[in-house]
Enzyme design. Structure first.
Site, short mmCIF file in Angstrom:
data_model
loop_
_atom_site.label_atom_id
_atom_site.label_comp_id
_atom_site.label_asym_id
_atom_site.label_seq_id
_atom_site.Cartn_x
_atom_site.Cartn_y
_atom_site.Cartn_z
N SER A 125 1.06 -1.18 0.09
CA SER A 125 0.07 0.24 -0.05
C SER A 125 0.81 1.48 -0.02
O SER A 125 1.86 1.15 0.59
CB SER A 125 -0.78 -0.06 1.28
OG SER A 125 -1.54 1.27 1.39
N TYR A 149 -1.51 -0.57 10.92
CA TYR A 149 -1.55 -1.26 9.41
C TYR A 149 -0.38 -1.13 8.49
O TYR A 149 0.24 -1.90 7.92
CB TYR A 149 -2.78 -0.64 9.11
CG TYR A 149 -2.96 -0.77 7.67
CD1 TYR A 149 -3.28 -2.08 7.11
CD2 TYR A 149 -3.15 0.34 6.69
CE1 TYR A 149 -3.26 -2.23 5.85
CE2 TYR A 149 -3.16 -0.01 5.58
CZ TYR A 149 -3.43 -1.39 4.94
OH TYR A 149 -3.53 -1.39 3.52
N LYS A 153 2.28 -3.60 6.66
CA LYS A 153 2.57 -3.68 5.47
C LYS A 153 4.08 -3.43 4.96
O LYS A 153 4.84 -3.99 4.10
CB LYS A 153 1.71 -2.67 4.53
CG LYS A 153 0.14 -2.97 4.45
CD LYS A 153 -0.05 -3.99 3.45
CE LYS A 153 -1.29 -4.48 3.63
NZ LYS A 153 -1.76 -5.43 2.32
C1 UD1 Z 1 -7.19 4.94 3.85
C2 UD1 Z 1 -6.05 4.62 4.87
C3 UD1 Z 1 -4.96 3.99 4.12
C4 UD1 Z 1 -5.66 2.84 3.23
C5 UD1 Z 1 -6.52 3.10 2.29
C6 UD1 Z 1 -7.25 2.16 1.31
C7 UD1 Z 1 -6.22 6.23 6.75
C8 UD1 Z 1 -5.80 7.21 7.48
N1 UD1 Z 1 -5.62 5.83 5.60
O1 UD1 Z 1 -6.55 6.15 3.02
O2 UD1 Z 1 -4.12 3.30 5.23
O3 UD1 Z 1 -4.44 2.18 2.52
O4 UD1 Z 1 -7.63 3.89 2.79
O5 UD1 Z 1 -7.74 2.76 0.34
O6 UD1 Z 1 -7.26 5.53 7.09
N2 UD1 Z 1 -12.78 11.36 3.25
C9 UD1 Z 1 -14.19 12.11 3.55
N3 UD1 Z 1 -15.05 11.55 3.95
C10 UD1 Z 1 -15.24 10.26 4.20
C11 UD1 Z 1 -13.95 9.53 4.00
C12 UD1 Z 1 -12.98 9.91 3.59
O7 UD1 Z 1 -13.91 13.48 3.24
O8 UD1 Z 1 -16.19 9.75 4.88
C13 UD1 Z 1 -11.71 11.96 2.87
C14 UD1 Z 1 -10.51 11.74 3.63
O9 UD1 Z 1 -10.09 12.82 4.60
C15 UD1 Z 1 -9.37 11.84 2.31
C16 UD1 Z 1 -10.20 11.04 1.17
O10 UD1 Z 1 -11.48 11.08 1.43
O11 UD1 Z 1 -8.87 13.08 2.17
C17 UD1 Z 1 -9.98 9.72 1.10
O12 UD1 Z 1 -9.97 8.67 2.13
P1 UD1 Z 1 -10.26 7.17 2.15
O13 UD1 Z 1 -10.85 6.75 1.00
O14 UD1 Z 1 -10.39 6.93 3.68
O15 UD1 Z 1 -8.45 6.83 1.91
P2 UD1 Z 1 -7.19 7.28 2.66
O16 UD1 Z 1 -7.49 8.13 3.92
O17 UD1 Z 1 -6.31 8.12 1.59
#
Ligand code: UD1
Length: 338
Positions: A125, A149, A153
């Site tokens: 990842s 996590y 990895k």
């Molecule tokens: C997350 C994990 C990462 C993992 C990946 C798998 C964390 C800190 N990181 O990454 O380790 O490998 O998922 O895909 O959890 N967001 C919103 N609203 C939501 C959900 C997300 O605004 O309800 C935003 C987040 O703040 C971020 C973006 O969307 O800016 C992507 O979030 P997410 O899909 O959770 O992925 P990561 O945080 O990049």
């Protein structure tokens, strides 16, 4: 054409990879303990592909079961997807994550060694980069894990690289995924998170079905063009194709590689919402919320190495990702407007 064992074979990325491998003439065996995969995934895959799919129900830590599987049906390589993957959960229960991910990988590598299987593709990842200095991120960027996590990895990558360096594995590819989203366009397989989704796309699709009232946008004050977090979303079918090409590469060459899999394009949360609304015709109510602890403002891949080595490049765009993610969620919810 090769026979391959997919650990975590009924999971999200593995199931899509199985489809591409079968289409390319490979033979696929799924190994899964079904702790985080739906029971009907193998049957769905059989309907989708028309191929028979042997399934072994086992935990990767069960060396005897894995060894027996490898003895019964020798394979040319393993693609290792099986792992726990929730960041929050890993911080709450580190030992469980070390045990499943790290000990599990050691047990799997032992069983492979005993069975004479010396080639592996590993599901890593981009989380190993932590807070990157800048984007696009090349593979030689420093690794700075931020949570348990991510630590597991990185250790799993290191175990595999060490075995390759010392000649215990003939070939290995650590694939660092950016943010996989979407589903097979047939809507017969996709992602099924348990409980409230943590990740953006599954949350977004559940808002679109009406299962959740609105999308919480975690932070609008980041140093990004519109203030929301920027990520490199990659369609799971592009990712699946990359696995097939990585596998074919390590079957043909004795190499040890660590390769990014992303599009190289950064997309903000608000851009994703707009693309989703365009692709699906559904309005997404938003709730502007504080930043989510541990989140990075922006990161996206430099995907040049995957193109140079595997001849692979992501082909599907953000609207394809939204359309296919929505088709899958809508099909599950019994909504017929797609
Ligand atoms: C997350 C994990 C990462 C993992 C990946 C798998 C964390 C800190 N990181 O990454 O380790 O490998 O998922 O895909 O959890 N967001 C919103 N609203 C939501 C959900 C997300 O605004 O309800 C935003 C987040 O703040 C971020 C973006 O969307 O800016 C992507 O979030 P997410 O899909 O959770 O992925 P990561 O945080 O990049």
């Amino acid at each position: 054409m090769a026979r391959v064992l997919l650990t975590g074979g009924a999971g999200y990325i593995a199931s899509h990879t199985a489809v591409v491998l079968l289409e390319r003439g490979h033979e696929v065996i799924l190994l899964d303990d079904f702790s985080n995969a739906e029971r009907d995934v193998p049957a769905r895959l059989e309907r989708l592909t028309g191929h028979n799919l042997p399934v072994i129900e086992a935990d990767i830590r069960d060396s005897e079961a894995v060894s027996a599987a490898l003895a019964a049906q020798p394979v040319a390589a393993v693609i290792h997807f099986a792992a726990l993957k929730a960041v929050g959960e890993s911080e709450a229960d580190p030992l469980r994550y070390y045990d499943m991910n790290i000990i599990g990988t050691i047990r799997l590598l032992e069983a492979m060694q005993a069975g004479g299987v010396a080639r592996i593709v590993f599901s890593s990842s981009a989380t190993v980069y932590g807070q990157p200095d800048s984007s696009p991120i090349p593979e030689h960027a420093p690794t700075r894990v931020q949570n348990i996590y991510g630590r597991t990895k990185l250790v799993m990558e290191d175990l595999i690289s060490d075995l390759a360096r010392t000649g215990k594995l003939r070939a290995a590819a650590n694939l660092r995924y950016f943010n996989p989203v979407g589903a097979h366009p047939s809507a017969m397989i996709g992602e099924t998170p348990r409980g409230v989704p943590n990740n953006l796309m599954p949350y977004l699709t559940q808002v679109a079905t009406g299962r959740r009232p609105c999308l919480n946008v975690f932070g609008t004050d980041y140093a990004t063009p519109d203030g929301t977090g920027v990520r490199d979303y990659i369609h799971v079918m592009d990712l699946a194709e990359a696995h097939a090409l990585a596998l074919e590469h390590i079957l043909a060459h004795d190499v040890a590689l660590t390769v990014n899999l992303g599009t190289g394009i950064g997309i903000s949360v608000l851009e994703m919402v707009q693309a989703f609304e365009r692709a699906t015709g559904r309005a997404i109510p938003l709730n502007i919320s504080p930043r989510r602890p541990g989140d990075v403002a922006s990161y996206y891949a430099n995907p040049a190495m995957a193109e140079r080595i595997f001849g692979w490049k992501a082909r599907l765009n953000i609207e394809d990702m939204c359309r296919d993610a929505w088709r899958w969620e809508a099909a599950k919810a019994g909504i017929n407007d797609v």
